[in-house]
Scaffold this active site. Structure first.
Site, PDB file in Angstrom:
ATOM      1  N   ARG A 103       0.807  -1.215   0.000  1.00 14.60           N
ATOM      2  CA  ARG A 103       0.000   0.000   0.000  1.00 14.60           C
ATOM      3  C   ARG A 103       0.843   1.269   0.000  1.00 14.60           C
ATOM      4  O   ARG A 103       1.884   1.340   0.654  1.00 14.60           O
ATOM      5  CB  ARG A 103      -0.943   0.009   1.214  1.00 14.60           C
ATOM      6  CG  ARG A 103      -1.978  -1.097   1.174  1.00 14.60           C
ATOM      7  CD  ARG A 103      -2.773  -1.184   2.455  1.00 14.60           C
ATOM      8  NE  ARG A 103      -3.854  -2.158   2.331  1.00 14.60           N
ATOM      9  CZ  ARG A 103      -3.727  -3.470   2.555  1.00 14.60           C
ATOM     10  NH1 ARG A 103      -2.544  -3.960   2.952  1.00 14.60           N
ATOM     11  NH2 ARG A 103      -4.750  -4.270   2.393  1.00 14.60           N
ATOM     12  N   HIS A 129      -0.835  -2.736  -4.610  1.00 15.75           N
ATOM     13  CA  HIS A 129      -0.258  -3.703  -5.560  1.00 15.75           C
ATOM     14  C   HIS A 129      -0.207  -3.172  -6.996  1.00 15.75           C
ATOM     15  O   HIS A 129      -0.433  -3.926  -7.947  1.00 15.75           O
ATOM     16  CB  HIS A 129      -1.030  -5.010  -5.509  1.00 15.75           C
ATOM     17  CG  HIS A 129      -0.859  -5.779  -4.232  1.00 15.75           C
ATOM     18  ND1 HIS A 129       0.270  -5.671  -3.447  1.00 15.75           N
ATOM     19  CD2 HIS A 129      -1.676  -6.665  -3.601  1.00 15.75           C
ATOM     20  CE1 HIS A 129       0.141  -6.473  -2.393  1.00 15.75           C
ATOM     21  NE2 HIS A 129      -1.027  -7.077  -2.458  1.00 15.75           N
ATOM     22  N   HIS A 203       3.165 -13.088  -4.733  1.00 18.65           N
ATOM     23  CA  HIS A 203       1.970 -13.089  -3.879  1.00 18.65           C
ATOM     24  C   HIS A 203       1.266 -14.443  -3.871  1.00 18.65           C
ATOM     25  O   HIS A 203       0.041 -14.505  -3.950  1.00 18.65           O
ATOM     26  CB  HIS A 203       1.010 -11.986  -4.344  1.00 18.65           C
ATOM     27  CG  HIS A 203      -0.007 -11.585  -3.311  1.00 18.65           C
ATOM     28  ND1 HIS A 203      -1.146 -12.330  -3.053  1.00 18.65           N
ATOM     29  CD2 HIS A 203      -0.067 -10.516  -2.483  1.00 18.65           C
ATOM     30  CE1 HIS A 203      -1.860 -11.730  -2.119  1.00 18.65           C
ATOM     31  NE2 HIS A 203      -1.228 -10.633  -1.751  1.00 18.65           N
ATOM     32  N   ASP A 277      -2.117  -8.912   8.591  1.00 13.13           N
ATOM     33  CA  ASP A 277      -1.869  -8.242   7.307  1.00 13.13           C
ATOM     34  C   ASP A 277      -0.831  -7.163   7.593  1.00 13.13           C
ATOM     35  O   ASP A 277      -1.075  -5.977   7.438  1.00 13.13           O
ATOM     36  CB  ASP A 277      -3.146  -7.652   6.729  1.00 13.13           C
ATOM     37  CG  ASP A 277      -3.025  -7.322   5.240  1.00 13.13           C
ATOM     38  OD1 ASP A 277      -1.919  -7.512   4.684  1.00 13.13           O
ATOM     39  OD2 ASP A 277      -4.015  -6.878   4.638  1.00 13.13           O
ATOM     40  N   GLU A 342       5.338 -12.490   1.836  1.00 13.99           N
ATOM     41  CA  GLU A 342       5.778 -11.701   0.697  1.00 13.99           C
ATOM     42  C   GLU A 342       7.038 -10.890   1.039  1.00 13.99           C
ATOM     43  O   GLU A 342       6.954  -9.840   1.672  1.00 13.99           O
ATOM     44  CB  GLU A 342       4.669 -10.744   0.268  1.00 13.99           C
ATOM     45  CG  GLU A 342       3.318 -11.380   0.058  1.00 13.99           C
ATOM     46  CD  GLU A 342       2.202 -10.356   0.092  1.00 13.99           C
ATOM     47  OE1 GLU A 342       2.317  -9.322  -0.606  1.00 13.99           O
ATOM     48  OE2 GLU A 342       1.223 -10.565   0.843  1.00 13.99           O
TER      49      GLU A 342
END
Length: 382
Positions: A103, A129, A203, A277, A342
């Site tokens: 982000r 992304h 991802h 996250d 990731e």
């Protein structure tokens, strides 16, 4: 520092004898896009039976067959059986994401005194992304394939100046290489003809029991070589703090079942993220390939190591998979059915200078090297 348990396990894996046969490579047409363009599938297979299928659509890892210690294979990544699934999906299953993974707050950044506005494709609060049609939605060109002790495919994508609001023509390559010791390397490189920002990553969402297993990925055991993490605000943008993990719900320094604490409502960070996250600060020096994580399924013993040269690693526990996604073999994916790890630069780094530079200038080469290494088969049980 990398924890001794992680390092010792990795040395045992790397010391295992390698099969003498070569890895091989097969090419086929996977399908067509809605506008009639061919999507190719390249499958790399090694003598142990481990294989990786990569699509030219999104330079996507469509399948990863990983053996357990007895040699039983399972496909451990979420995905689709047809191109349409990837075209319609907003889940980024297995994709190469960019120009800027993760982000960017308000979709804005400044570079050399000039402001740039990107698409706000994440609830109107951030660019996520790479924007509306990032690298995951592009057809990449196959530049080179090789066979031998290792089999590999190199793909390229040239992003024109101004695409999705980013400055500079960015020439990107990704190379997938499968070796004969159950290692899958994923190497990203990029150059630009103008100053720009870059953060590429992979991802895939993993479940080491298998993508269609009865067990959720939240039943997987995770260990991270990360002593700090980045708390986020209500829009999942880093607050600027780098907080210690020790003793809290973000502490994966020792092997821990992912789902053991993911629903701890007393932790505001898990509430705002609907689970994990968050970006973790990897121990050790960025720029050197080092062990970052181990993900394993206790029931099968199937294990995957994640090696990285990046400063951070995003842990995403599949929070936004809502049961409406029908994946491979008609399997319905639900919340927590896949976990993403990731390796990358930090989210919103262009606006938070203490998180490190994400700038790429002409003459420089951006790189992100990832190595996924599966446990070898037990020689006594072959």
């Amino acid at each position: 520092m990398i924890r001794p348990m992680l390092l010792a396990a990795s040395l045992l894996l790397m010391a295992a004898p390698a099969p003498s046969d070569a890895a091989d490579l097969k090419r086929s047409i996977f399908g067509k896009t809605i506008d009639g363009r061919d999507v190719e599938a390249i499958t790399l297979t090694n003598p142990s039976g481990m294989s990786a299928t990569i699509l030219t659509y999104g330079a996507t890892l469509q399948a990863l067959m990983v053996p357990d210690p007895a040699g039983k294979l399972a496909d451990v990544v979420l995905g689709y059986d047809d191109v349409a699934g990837y075209e319609k999906s907003a889940n980024y299953f297995g994709a190469s994401v960019g120009r800027y993974a993760n982000r960017i707050a308000k979709g804005r950044f400044e570079l050399d005194g000039r402001s740039y506005q990107l698409a706000l494709n994440d609830n109107g609060a951030a660019s996520l992304h790479g924007g509306q049609a990032g690298f995951d939605k592009k057809i990449w060109s196959v530049a080179r394939v090789t066979e031998g002790p290792s089999a590999s495919v190199e793909m390229t994508y040239v992003s024109p100046d101004g695409e999705e609001g980013y400055p500079g023509t960015l020439t990107t390559t990704v190379t997938y290489t499968l070796d004969d010791q159950n290692g899958l390397a994923i190497d990203y490189r990029a150059t630009s003809d103008r100053p720009t920002i870059v953060n590429l990553t992979h991802h895939a969402l993993f479940n080491m029991a298998g993508h269609s297993a009865a067990q959720s990925a939240l039943d997987n055991v995770l260990q991270l070589a990360a002593s700090r993490y980045l708390p986020v605000d209500e829009h999942l943008i880093p607050t600027g703090a780098l907080s210690p993990v020790e003793g809290g719900v973000f502490d994966f320094l020792a092997p821990t079942v992912i789902g053991a604490r993911v629903r701890d409502g007393a932790e505001p960070q898990l509430v705002v993220g609907r689970g994990y996250d968050h970006s973790f600060v990897l121990d050790g020096a960025a720029g050197a390939l080092r062990l970052a994580a181990r993900l394993s399924d206790p029931s099968s013993g199937r294990t995957l190591e994640f090696w990285s040269d990046q400063p951070g690693l995003q842990l995403y526990s599949g929070n936004f998979i809502d049961g409406t996604t029908v994946g491979k073999q008609g399997h319905v994916y639900r919340q927590g059915d896949g976990v993403a790890l990731e390796p990358q630069r930090f989210p919103d780094a262009p606006n938070q200078k203490h998180l490190g530079s994400a700038v790429l200038r002409p003459g420089q080469v951006y790189s992100n090297s990832i190595l996924l290494r599966a446990s070898p088969m037990s020689r006594s049980r072959e």
